[in-house]
Design a protein around this motif. Structure first.
Motif, PDB file in Angstrom:
ATOM      1  N   GLY A   4      18.766  19.953  10.633  1.00  0.00           N
ATOM      2  CA  GLY A   4      18.806  18.876  10.054  1.00  0.00           C
ATOM      3  C   GLY A   4      18.601  18.255   8.789  1.00  0.00           C
ATOM      4  O   GLY A   4      19.528  17.114   8.021  1.00  0.00           O
ATOM      5  N   VAL A   5      17.971  18.503   7.805  1.00  0.00           N
ATOM      6  CA  VAL A   5      17.970  18.257   6.389  1.00  0.00           C
ATOM      7  C   VAL A   5      19.279  18.535   5.202  1.00  0.00           C
ATOM      8  O   VAL A   5      19.591  17.692   4.460  1.00  0.00           O
ATOM      9  N   LEU A   7      22.175  18.032   7.080  1.00  0.00           N
ATOM     10  CA  LEU A   7      23.049  17.236   7.583  1.00  0.00           C
ATOM     11  C   LEU A   7      22.515  15.933   6.438  1.00  0.00           C
ATOM     12  O   LEU A   7      23.590  14.957   5.859  1.00  0.00           O
ATOM     13  N   GLU A   8      21.345  15.549   6.314  1.00  0.00           N
ATOM     14  CA  GLU A   8      20.954  14.555   5.832  1.00  0.00           C
ATOM     15  C   GLU A   8      21.892  14.509   3.931  1.00  0.00           C
ATOM     16  O   GLU A   8      22.122  13.566   3.959  1.00  0.00           O
ATOM     17  N   GLN A   9      21.930  15.542   3.151  1.00  0.00           N
ATOM     18  CA  GLN A   9      22.260  15.818   2.175  1.00  0.00           C
ATOM     19  C   GLN A   9      23.325  15.476   1.911  1.00  0.00           C
ATOM     20  O   GLN A   9      24.322  14.957   1.169  1.00  0.00           O
ATOM     21  N   LEU A  10      24.311  16.674   3.008  1.00  0.00           N
ATOM     22  CA  LEU A  10      25.672  16.114   2.706  1.00  0.00           C
ATOM     23  C   LEU A  10      26.322  14.976   3.433  1.00  0.00           C
ATOM     24  O   LEU A  10      28.078  14.605   3.558  1.00  0.00           O
ATOM     25  N   ARG A  11      26.079  14.123   4.672  1.00  0.00           N
ATOM     26  CA  ARG A  11      26.687  13.513   5.213  1.00  0.00           C
ATOM     27  C   ARG A  11      27.215  11.780   3.957  1.00  0.00           C
ATOM     28  O   ARG A  11      27.934  11.038   4.953  1.00  0.00           O
ATOM     29  N   GLY A  12      26.242  12.038   3.253  1.00  0.00           N
ATOM     30  CA  GLY A  12      26.125  10.503   1.913  1.00  0.00           C
ATOM     31  C   GLY A  12      27.788  11.146   2.003  1.00  0.00           C
ATOM     32  O   GLY A  12      28.058  10.182   1.832  1.00  0.00           O
ATOM     33  N   ASP A  16      32.096  13.591   8.326  1.00  0.00           N
ATOM     34  CA  ASP A  16      32.223  13.700   9.634  1.00  0.00           C
ATOM     35  C   ASP A  16      31.702  15.234   9.770  1.00  0.00           C
ATOM     36  O   ASP A  16      31.604  15.696  10.812  1.00  0.00           O
ATOM     37  N   VAL A  17      30.428  15.418   8.553  1.00  0.00           N
ATOM     38  CA  VAL A  17      29.486  16.590   9.109  1.00  0.00           C
ATOM     39  C   VAL A  17      28.993  16.901   9.899  1.00  0.00           C
ATOM     40  O   VAL A  17      28.433  15.871  10.739  1.00  0.00           O
ATOM     41  N   THR A  18      29.276  17.940  11.044  1.00  0.00           N
ATOM     42  CA  THR A  18      27.985  18.012  12.299  1.00  0.00           C
ATOM     43  C   THR A  18      27.009  19.522  12.419  1.00  0.00           C
ATOM     44  O   THR A  18      27.980  20.351  11.631  1.00  0.00           O
ATOM     45  N   VAL A  19      26.383  19.324  12.770  1.00  0.00           N
ATOM     46  CA  VAL A  19      25.875  20.954  13.274  1.00  0.00           C
ATOM     47  C   VAL A  19      27.091  21.608  14.192  1.00  0.00           C
ATOM     48  O   VAL A  19      26.700  22.765  13.612  1.00  0.00           O
ATOM     49  N   ARG A  41      17.205  28.389  11.279  1.00  0.00           N
ATOM     50  CA  ARG A  41      18.878  28.368  10.528  1.00  0.00           C
ATOM     51  C   ARG A  41      17.286  27.602   9.195  1.00  0.00           C
ATOM     52  O   ARG A  41      16.940  26.716   9.586  1.00  0.00           O
ATOM     53  N   ARG A  42      17.237  28.618   7.806  1.00  0.00           N
ATOM     54  CA  ARG A  42      16.830  28.034   7.062  1.00  0.00           C
ATOM     55  C   ARG A  42      17.700  27.889   5.956  1.00  0.00           C
ATOM     56  O   ARG A  42      18.105  29.132   5.778  1.00  0.00           O
ATOM     57  N   PHE A  43      18.266  26.675   4.975  1.00  0.00           N
ATOM     58  CA  PHE A  43      19.048  26.843   4.185  1.00  0.00           C
ATOM     59  C   PHE A  43      18.512  26.756   2.793  1.00  0.00           C
ATOM     60  O   PHE A  43      17.042  26.178   2.775  1.00  0.00           O
ATOM     61  N   THR A  44      19.350  26.854   1.660  1.00  0.00           N
ATOM     62  CA  THR A  44      18.295  26.846   0.363  1.00  0.00           C
ATOM     63  C   THR A  44      19.327  25.965  -0.469  1.00  0.00           C
ATOM     64  O   THR A  44      20.590  26.028   0.502  1.00  0.00           O
ATOM     65  N   ASP A  45      19.173  26.019  -1.552  1.00  0.00           N
ATOM     66  CA  ASP A  45      19.374  24.614  -2.638  1.00  0.00           C
ATOM     67  C   ASP A  45      20.618  25.602  -2.557  1.00  0.00           C
ATOM     68  O   ASP A  45      22.583  24.819  -2.904  1.00  0.00           O
TER      69      ASP A  45
END
Length: 225
Positions: A4-5, A7-12, A16-19, A41-45
């Motif tokens: 979810g985090v 998505l928030e970083q990429l949607r700007g 159209d990016v989705t889960v 899932r856990r993502f890094t920078d």
């Protein structure tokens, strides 16, 4: 970070990016986020930057996932360095990755103003079905681009009849691509829509490239005759 985090970083930059899109890219082996003991899932920078590279490359260069995967593997091995420039070259065709345009509500006067033309010119293209408003009578940013391109062609002598011919050709080409992609989109299983989108992107890029080559060849023959 959680998906979810991410998505928030990429949607700007990628509205159209989705889960589902992120999960599809993972299933294709392009990203490999860590998993917690409970399976989350856990993502890094670094994962986010890798996702951004994939999305930018798809959007701006229309490359199929197979080619993007090869590029990522080359980067991972140190054979090449990833470069994401703020001043990227303009893509060969629009709209972005062949998705539906971001929803906008432009009136005919808005389109005329943004395309630097008259409302009568916009109405002429509407009547010729070159652009079509939605059910509420509004247009999108893509329609502005079509109007601008159509007007540029008219300056070279293209009239409405010629523009209709180009529109009909585009419809036929889209129909051929749809015949292949539609069954994939309707198939069962997670990621069916993403696979259909990827297939459509590949075919569209190939069709546009072939069409351009054929036009160039035919024009050369015409000029040499």
């Amino acid at each position: 970070m959680s998906i979810g985090v991410v998505l928030e970083q990429l949607r700007g930059e990628f509205p159209d990016v989705t889960v589902s899109k992120i999960r599809f890219l993972e299933s294709e082996g392009l990203i490999t986020p860590k998993r917690t003991a409970s399976g989350y899932r856990r993502f890094t920078d670094g994962d986010v930057e890798r996702l951004r590279y994939i999305l930018v490359t798809q959007r701006d260069n229309y490359l199929p996932l197979k080619v993007i995967r090869e590029q990522l593997e080359a980067m991972d091995s140190g054979a090449v360095t990833a470069i994401l420039s703020a001043n990227r070259a303009a893509p060969m065709i629009s709209p972005e990755n062949f998705r539906a345009p971001v929803i906008t509500r432009l009136t005919d006067s808005d389109v005329a103003e943004q395309a630097e033309t008259t409302e009568d010119s916009v109405l002429e293209l509407v009547e010729a079905n070159i652009i079509t408003p939605d059910g509420a009578g509004y247009f999108t940013a893509d329609d502005v681009q079509v109007v601008g391109t159509a007007l540029a062609l008219k300056e070279f002598g293209f009239d409405i009849r010629h523009l209709k011919s180009l529109r009909n050709t585009a419809h036929r080409q889209a129909g051929l691509i749809g015949q292949v992609a539609a069954p994939v989109a309707m198939s069962k299983g997670e990621g069916a829509k993403q696979r259909a989108e990827e297939l459509s992107q590949q075919m569209t890029a190939l069709v546009v490239s072939l069409h351009a080559s054929l036009v160039k060849t035919s024009l050369r023959e015409e000029l040499d005759s």
